[in-house]
Write a protein that holds these residues in place. Structure first.
Motif, PDB file in Angstrom:
ATOM      1  N   ILE A  44       3.029   1.112   1.734  1.00 11.59           N
ATOM      2  CA  ILE A  44       2.781   1.022   0.291  1.00 11.59           C
ATOM      3  C   ILE A  44       1.718   2.053  -0.085  1.00 11.59           C
ATOM      4  O   ILE A  44       0.678   2.148   0.570  1.00 11.59           O
ATOM      5  N   ASN A  45       1.997   2.821  -1.136  1.00 12.92           N
ATOM      6  CA  ASN A  45       1.003   3.773  -1.625  1.00 12.92           C
ATOM      7  C   ASN A  45      -0.239   3.010  -2.090  1.00 12.92           C
ATOM      8  O   ASN A  45      -0.138   2.037  -2.839  1.00 12.92           O
ATOM      9  N   VAL A  46      -1.415   3.452  -1.654  1.00 12.37           N
ATOM     10  CA  VAL A  46      -2.631   2.682  -1.942  1.00 12.37           C
ATOM     11  C   VAL A  46      -2.960   2.671  -3.440  1.00 12.37           C
ATOM     12  O   VAL A  46      -3.572   1.719  -3.941  1.00 12.37           O
ATOM     13  N   VAL A  47      -2.553   3.718  -4.161  1.00 13.85           N
ATOM     14  CA  VAL A  47      -2.787   3.715  -5.611  1.00 13.85           C
ATOM     15  C   VAL A  47      -1.934   2.642  -6.274  1.00 13.85           C
ATOM     16  O   VAL A  47      -2.417   1.870  -7.119  1.00 13.85           O
ATOM     17  N   GLN A  48      -0.656   2.568  -5.882  1.00 13.30           N
ATOM     18  CA  GLN A  48       0.195   1.514  -6.435  1.00 13.30           C
ATOM     19  C   GLN A  48      -0.345   0.131  -6.073  1.00 13.30           C
ATOM     20  O   GLN A  48      -0.390  -0.782  -6.913  1.00 13.30           O
ATOM     21  N   TYR A  49      -0.763  -0.015  -4.823  1.00  9.97           N
ATOM     22  CA  TYR A  49      -1.284  -1.318  -4.386  1.00  9.97           C
ATOM     23  C   TYR A  49      -2.535  -1.685  -5.178  1.00  9.97           C
ATOM     24  O   TYR A  49      -2.719  -2.852  -5.563  1.00  9.97           O
TER      25      TYR A  49
ATOM     26  N   PRO B  93       7.508   1.853  -7.644  1.00 11.30           N
ATOM     27  CA  PRO B  93       6.265   2.584  -7.339  1.00 11.30           C
ATOM     28  C   PRO B  93       5.998   3.749  -8.276  1.00 11.30           C
ATOM     29  O   PRO B  93       4.833   4.076  -8.542  1.00 11.30           O
ATOM     30  N   TRP B  94       7.052   4.372  -8.803  1.00 13.22           N
ATOM     31  CA  TRP B  94       6.877   5.564  -9.640  1.00 13.22           C
ATOM     32  C   TRP B  94       6.001   5.280 -10.853  1.00 13.22           C
ATOM     33  O   TRP B  94       5.282   6.168 -11.327  1.00 13.22           O
ATOM     34  N   ILE B  95       6.044   4.049 -11.370  1.00  9.43           N
ATOM     35  CA  ILE B  95       5.245   3.717 -12.552  1.00  9.43           C
ATOM     36  C   ILE B  95       3.770   3.958 -12.284  1.00  9.43           C
ATOM     37  O   ILE B  95       3.031   4.390 -13.172  1.00  9.43           O
ATOM     38  N   SER B  96       3.330   3.715 -11.076  1.00 10.65           N
ATOM     39  CA  SER B  96       1.918   3.902 -10.719  1.00 10.65           C
ATOM     40  C   SER B  96       1.639   5.266 -10.112  1.00 10.65           C
ATOM     41  O   SER B  96       0.501   5.760 -10.211  1.00 10.65           O
TER      42      SER B  96
END
Length: 614
Positions: free
Chosen positions: A545-550, A607-610
Motif C-alpha cells: 500500500i502506498n504510504v500516502v494513500q494509507y 489509490p489514484w484518488i490519493s
C-alpha cells in the motif's frame, strides 16, 4: 457540616497570579517571537539569499518552552483533551470525586518526572547546538519549569473545595493502587507481556473513561509500567517526551493555530462565507452547500478544525437557523464537514503524520486535496436528496452585488493558494509557511478589511499556546508510551498479527479503517496516530500500500471517529460551538457519517484518488 481544608487552598491560592503571569505572558510573547524568527528566516533565505543558519536552532528551543507553558495554561483552564461523555452522566458529587482523582494523577505524574527531569537536564548540559552553542539544558529547563507549575496546578485542583475526609479518601485510593502494584511486581513479571494489558489497556482505559486528560493517562501508565516492571530510569520518559515534541516540523502546530484564530478576527472568513452565500445561498439547501464549501476553503488556510468551525459558525449558523434548518441538522453538517476536511492541507494532522512517520509532508499536502473533495461531493449529494422537499428561502443576489462580494473576497481567496504555492515552490517549509499566512492575514485585516481588534490579540496568543500545549503534550506522552510498547516487543507482535490478516493488503486496509475509526473516537485521533502510525505505516508499505494513500485513509477514518457520537469529542465540541444540545444532533448525524464511510471506502479502493497527482 464538615469543615473544608481552607489552609492548603489559601496557601496555594497565593501563587495563582504568579503562575498566570508567567505562563500566559511568557507563552504569548514566545508565539510572537516564533512567528518573527521563522518569517525573518524565510525572508533572508528566499528573498535575500542569505540563510540564517541559526534560526531553526533558536526556534526549536523556544518551541519547547512555548508548548510546555501552553500545557500549564491548558490545565489551568481544563482544556486538555479528555473524554467526558461518561463522566457527564454521573451525579455532581461523583464528578467532583473523579476530578479530584484526576488532579491526584496529574500531580503524581509531574512529581515523578521532576527529579528525573533535573538529572536529564544535567546530562544535556554538555550537549550544545551546532551553531549557537546553546546547552541542551536550556531547552529542558522550560519543561522542568512547566512540570513544577503543572504540579502546582494539579494540587490546586485537588485541594479546591475538598473536605478533609474527601482528601483522605482520595489519597487513600492513590496509595492503595500504588501499594497494590508494588506488591504485584512478581506477578507482573510472571505474566510477561500481559503486563502491557494491565498498564496500557486497563489503566489507560480506566483513566480515559474517568475523565483524566489523555496526555496524563498515557503518561501515568508509561511511568507505572517502567517503574514496576523494568529497571529503566524514569528519566527515559522525559527524554522520549522531549524527542517526541522537539521535531521542528511540529512547530507548525502553533503557527497554524494562530493563523486559524486570525481568520475570524481579520474578516477573512466572513468575506469567503459572504461570497459563497451570494453564489449558491438562495438555492434549495443553499446554505448547507455554503457550509461545506466554506469549511473546505478555510481548511486550506487553517490547520485547526476547531478554528475552522469557530470561523464559519458565527457567520453562517444564525442565518441557517432563521431559514428554519433544525439545530441538530446544523451540528451534523458542521461536524461532518470538519471530518471531511481533515486531509486538506495544511491540516495539522497531515503535518503531525509526516513528522512521526517520516512520510513527505509535501506529498501528503498534494495527496489530501482530492480525497477531501470526494468526501465533500458525497456530503453535497446527501444534502441534495435531504433537501428535495424544501422550498428555497433565500433571496437572489444581483450579478453586480455578487461581483462586488467577489472583489471583496479576492484577498481572502488568495491566502490558501499563497500557502500551497509557498510550500510547493520551495519558498517556505511546512513549518514556516504559516508565518507567511499570519503576516498576510494581519496585513489584510488591518489595511483591507479594517478588522483587527488589538484587545483580542493577547487572548488569541494565549489560546494559541494553550491549544498547542494540549496537542504537543499528547504527542510527547504518546511518544514515550510508544517507546515503551516497542521495547516490550509489541511492535513485532503487531506486525505479525497485521501481516497475517486474510485478504492481503485489502484485509489490512479494512482492519486499519475500523481501528482508526474506533481509536479516533476514543483517543481524539492524534494520540492514536502518534501511537500506531510509526508501527502500522511500515506494515502498509510491506503489504504493497502506498504510504500516502494509507495516511489519507487513516486520517479520514480517524476524523470520522473523532466527530461521531457517542464518544467522539469533536462531535460534542461542534455542539458547543453551535450552542445546540447533543440530543438534537445525535439522530441526525448518522446519514452524514455513513456517507463519509462510503466515500472513505471508495478512496481506499481507488489509490489514484490519493496518489494520482504525486
Amino acid at each position: 457540616m464538615t469543615p473544608k481544608t481552607t489552609l492548603p487552598a489559601a496557601l496555594l491560592g497565593r501563587l495563582d497570579t504568579a503562575v498566570d503571569w508567567v505562563s500566559q505572558g511568557l507563552a504569548a510573547a514566545l508565539v510572537v517571537i516564533e512567528i518573527v524568527i521563522l518569517f525573518v528566516g524565510v525572508v533572508f533565505r528566499y528573498g535575500l539569499d542569505k540563510p540564517l543558519i541559526w534560526s531553526n536552532e533558536l526556534a526549536e528551543i523556544l518551541f519547547l518552552w512555548l508548548v510546555s507553558l501552553g500545557a500549564v495554561i491548558a490545565l489551568r483552564r481544563s482544556e486538555h483533551m479528555r473524554m467526558t461523555v461518561l463522566v457527564a452522566k454521573l451525579s455532581p458529587s461523583r464528578q467532583r470525586f473523579l476530578a479530584r482523582l484526576a488532579g491526584l494523577i496529574v500531580a503524581v505524574f509531574t512529581l515523578e518526572l521532576i527529579i528525573p527531569g533535573l538529572d536529564y537536564m544535567a546530562a544535556q548540559q554538555a550537549i550544545t547546538t551546532p551553531t549557537l552553542h546553546i546547552p541542551g539544558s536550556w531547552e529542558v529547563a522550560g519543561q522542568i519549569l512547566a512540570l513544577l507549575m503543572l504540579f502546582y496546578v494539579a494540587l490546586r485542583q485537588l485541594f479546591a473545595g475538598i473536605t478533609w475526609p474527601e482528601l483522605l479518601i482520595t489519597l487513600g485510593i492513590g496509595i492503595a493502587i500504588g501499594v497494590g502494584l508494588w506488591a504485584s511486581e512478581n506477578l507482573l513479571y510472571d505474566i510477561g507481556n500481559g503486563d502491557l494489558i494491565v498498564f496500557f489497556v486497563v489503566i489507560v482505559g480506566i483513566c480515559i473513561f474517568a475523565g483524566v486528560p489523555i496526555a496524563f493517562s498515557f503518561g501515568i501508565a508509561t511511568i507505572g509500567y517502567i517503574y514496576f516492571t523494568t529497571s529503566i530510569p524514569l528519566s527515559i520518559v522525559i527524554s522520549q517526551m522531549d524527542q517526541g515534541m522537539a521535531s521542528i516540523e511540529l512547530l507548525a502546530v502553533p503557527m497554524f493555530v494562530v493563523l486559524g484564530l486570525l481568520l475570524e478576527m481579520t474578516g477573512i472568513a466572513r468575506a469567503l462565507v459572504n461570497l459563497l452565500t451570494a453564489l449558491v445561498g438562495n438555492r434549495r439547501g443553499g446554505l448547507s452547500y455554503v457550509l461545506i464549501g466554506a469549511i473546505y476553503l478555510i481548511a486550506g488556510i487553517s490547520g485547526s478544525k476547531a478554528a475552522d468551525q469557530a470561523a464559519v459558525a458565527p457567520v453562517l449558523l444564525p442565518e441557517m437557523k432563521r431559514r428554519g434548518i433544525p439545530p441538530g441538522e446544523l451540528v451534523a453538517q458542521l461536524a461532518s464537514a470538519a471530518a471531511m476536511s481533515e486531509t486538506i492541507p495544511p491540516s495539522l494532522v497531515l503535518i503531525i503524520v509526516g513528522a512521526v512517520t517520516g512520510v513527505s509532508t509535501a506529498a501528503l499536502f498534494t495527496g489530501g486535496l482530492l480525497p477531501a473533495a470526494v468526501a465533500a461531493l458525497g456530503l453535497i449529494v446527501l444534502i441534495f436528496f435531504r433537501t428535495r422537499g424544501e422550498t428555497p428561502s433565500g433571496t437572489s443576489v444581483a450579478p453586480r452585488e455578487a461581483l462586488r462580494l467577489f472583489i471583496i473576497a479576492i484577498p481572502a481567496l488568495i491566502l490558501p493558494f499563497l500557502i500551497r504555492y509557498a510550500v510547493l515552490a520551495g519558498i517556505a517549509t511546512a513549518t514556516e509557511v504559516a508565518t507567511i499566512g499570519v503576516i498576510y492575514a494581519v496585513f489584510v485585516g488591518i489595511t483591507i478589511y479594517r478588522s483587527f481588534d488589538l484587545k483580542r490579540l493577547f487572548p488569541l496568543l494565549v489560546e494559541t499556546a494553550a491549544l498547542s500545549g494540549a496537542i504537543l503534550l499528547i504527542i510527547g506522552a504518546a511518544s514515550a508510551m510508544a517507546w515503551a510498547l516497542t521495547q516490550a516487543g509489541f511492535a513485532q507482535a503487531l506486525t505479525a498479527a497485521m501481516t497475517g490478516i486474510p485478504g492481503g493488503k485489502y484485509g489490512f486496509m479494512a482492519v486499519s479503517i475500523l481501528l482508526f475509526i474506533v481509536l479516533g473516537s476514543v483517543l481524539e485521533g492524534l494520540p492514536a496516530m502518534v501511537l500506531f502510525g510509526p508501527l502500522l505505516f511500515p506494515i502498509a508499505q510491506q503489504v504493497g500500500i502506498n504510504v500516502v494513500q494509507y495516511a489519507i485513509v487513516s486520517i479520514l477514518a480517524m476524523g470520522i471517529g473523532l466527530f461521531s457520537p457517542p464518544f467522539g469529542v469533536g462531535f460534542y465540541q461542534t455542539c458547543l460551538i453551535s450552542k445546540t444540545s447533543s440530543d438534537e444532533a445525535v439522530t441526525r448525524i448518522w446519514p452524514y457519517m455513513a456517507t463519509l464511510v462510503v466515500t472513505l471506502i471508495i478512496i481506499a479502493a481507488v489509490p489514484w484518488i490519493s496518489t494520482g497527482f504525486l
